[in-house]
Design an enzyme around this catalytic site. Structure first.
Site, PDB file in Angstrom:
ATOM      1  N   GLU A 110      38.100   8.378  85.488  1.00 26.02           N
ATOM      2  CA  GLU A 110      37.570   8.354  86.858  1.00 26.02           C
ATOM      3  C   GLU A 110      38.579   8.834  87.899  1.00 26.02           C
ATOM      4  O   GLU A 110      38.502   8.443  89.068  1.00 26.02           O
ATOM      5  CB  GLU A 110      37.086   6.943  87.193  1.00 26.02           C
ATOM      6  CG  GLU A 110      35.884   6.530  86.366  1.00 26.02           C
ATOM      7  CD  GLU A 110      35.197   5.309  86.956  1.00 26.02           C
ATOM      8  OE1 GLU A 110      34.103   5.470  87.510  1.00 26.02           O
ATOM      9  OE2 GLU A 110      35.780   4.207  86.860  1.00 26.02           O
ATOM     10  N   HIS A 129      40.657   1.733  92.997  1.00 27.18           N
ATOM     11  CA  HIS A 129      39.326   1.585  92.396  1.00 27.18           C
ATOM     12  C   HIS A 129      39.366   0.403  91.446  1.00 27.18           C
ATOM     13  O   HIS A 129      40.246   0.314  90.604  1.00 27.18           O
ATOM     14  CB  HIS A 129      38.914   2.847  91.640  1.00 27.18           C
ATOM     15  CG  HIS A 129      37.662   2.637  90.828  1.00 27.18           C
ATOM     16  ND1 HIS A 129      36.453   2.353  91.422  1.00 27.18           N
ATOM     17  CD2 HIS A 129      37.449   2.614  89.496  1.00 27.18           C
ATOM     18  CE1 HIS A 129      35.536   2.186  90.471  1.00 27.18           C
ATOM     19  NE2 HIS A 129      36.118   2.332  89.291  1.00 27.18           N
ATOM     20  N   HIS A 131      36.876  -3.079  89.537  1.00 28.99           N
ATOM     21  CA  HIS A 131      35.592  -3.703  89.189  1.00 28.99           C
ATOM     22  C   HIS A 131      35.675  -5.189  89.536  1.00 28.99           C
ATOM     23  O   HIS A 131      35.106  -6.024  88.837  1.00 28.99           O
ATOM     24  CB  HIS A 131      35.292  -3.517  87.693  1.00 28.99           C
ATOM     25  CG  HIS A 131      35.501  -2.107  87.207  1.00 28.99           C
ATOM     26  ND1 HIS A 131      36.024  -1.808  85.972  1.00 28.99           N
ATOM     27  CD2 HIS A 131      35.259  -0.911  87.813  1.00 28.99           C
ATOM     28  CE1 HIS A 131      36.096  -0.474  85.833  1.00 28.99           C
ATOM     29  NE2 HIS A 131      35.648   0.079  86.936  1.00 28.99           N
TER      30      HIS A 131
END
Ligand code: MN
Length: 269
Positions: A110, A129, A131
């Site tokens: 990513e 980034h 989660h």
């Protein structure tokens, strides 16, 4: 401490050593790695370790910084768990997400999240980034993530949500795995500080490593508190005006938790 008797010879020695290095540098071809700022790399390693320590990233997630020596490149580790990143793991990427010299090491799938946002937002100097779990419900329910307290003020009027189904036709694996998806994500981010990725996670941007780590951490905290507040009763959020004022204030405070979080990590390799 140097006594005056030793100070002069040592200074001369340093000067001649410096001259030798300068000559050697002129004779050899320029190497990409030699341009990178060691202090920036150290901060990037700390960012990886802090985000892992604070539970924002786990085995997954990544943080990058725009190269201060070359704004059309960025720095990020090779593909690995952030808690394990050392200075030797930092790679340089161009704004298409291509590593300059990966030397056989794996790169994050990513990485296009980072490349596309740096392309679209010249003001952005660092990106996280993750989660992080408390944020996920806000990406899938239509309930907007909004500032419940001043530490989340950078969320402004609320974080936008990236819907990957709108970006490409047909089902995807949910990952931002090419520049087309990266561009769609950057477009949805617009001028915001944080964007949620439906069924996936979130991405925070900032004008420094310190600011983006602060934002990634307090995005998770705000999400937890917002869910708790909504369970307790009707929520009185910060107004957009309050958020804008409080956000300005936060920008002067990002160094304080950073120093604490660094001290909790201790020395890095
Ligand atoms: Mn992801």
């Amino acid at each position: 401490l140097l006594t005056p008797r030793f100070a002069l010879p040592v200074a001369l020695l340093c000067a001649s050593a410096l001259a030798a290095v300068t000559v050697a540098a002129r004779q050899s071809a320029p190497v990409a790695a030699s341009r990178q700022n060691p202090a920036l790399i150290e901060d990037l390693v700390y960012a990886n370790r802090i985000l892992a320590n604070q539970g924002v990233v786990d085995g997954f997630g990544h943080v990058s910084v725009r190269d201060d020596k070359n704004p059309s490149h960025f720095l990020m580790s090779s593909s690995m768990a952030p808690a394990l990143v050392t200075t030797k793991d930092i790679l340089e990427y161009d704004l298409e997400g291509a590593p300059i010299d990966a030397a056989g090491r794996a790169v994050y799938l990513e990485r296009f999240i980072h490349a596309a946002i740096y392309r679209a937002r010249p003001d952005v100097k660092a990106i996280v980034h993750s989660h992080s779990p408390a944020v996920i419900p806000f990406g899938v329910t239509g309930t907007i993530l909004r500032p419940v307290f001043h530490m989340g003020a950078f969320l402004g009027e609320g974080a936008p949500i990236f819907e990957i189904r709108d970006a490409v036709s047909g089902p995807t694996d949910m990952l931002i795995s090419d520049n087309k998806l990266g561009d769609a994500l950057a477009h949805a981010l617009g001028g915001h500080a944080v964007i949620l990725l439906r069924g996936h996670g979130s991405t925070a941007v900032g004008n420094s490593i310190q600011q983006v780590v602060f934002r990634a951490f307090y995005t998770e905290v705000n999400a937890k508190l917002q869910a708790e507040a909504m369970a307790v009763g009707k929520v009185n959020f910060l107004t957009p005006e309050e958020a804008a004022k409080a956000s300005k204030n936060l920008d002067t405070l990002a160094a304080r938790p950073w120093e604490l979080w660094k001290a909790q990590i201790g020395k890095i390799k």
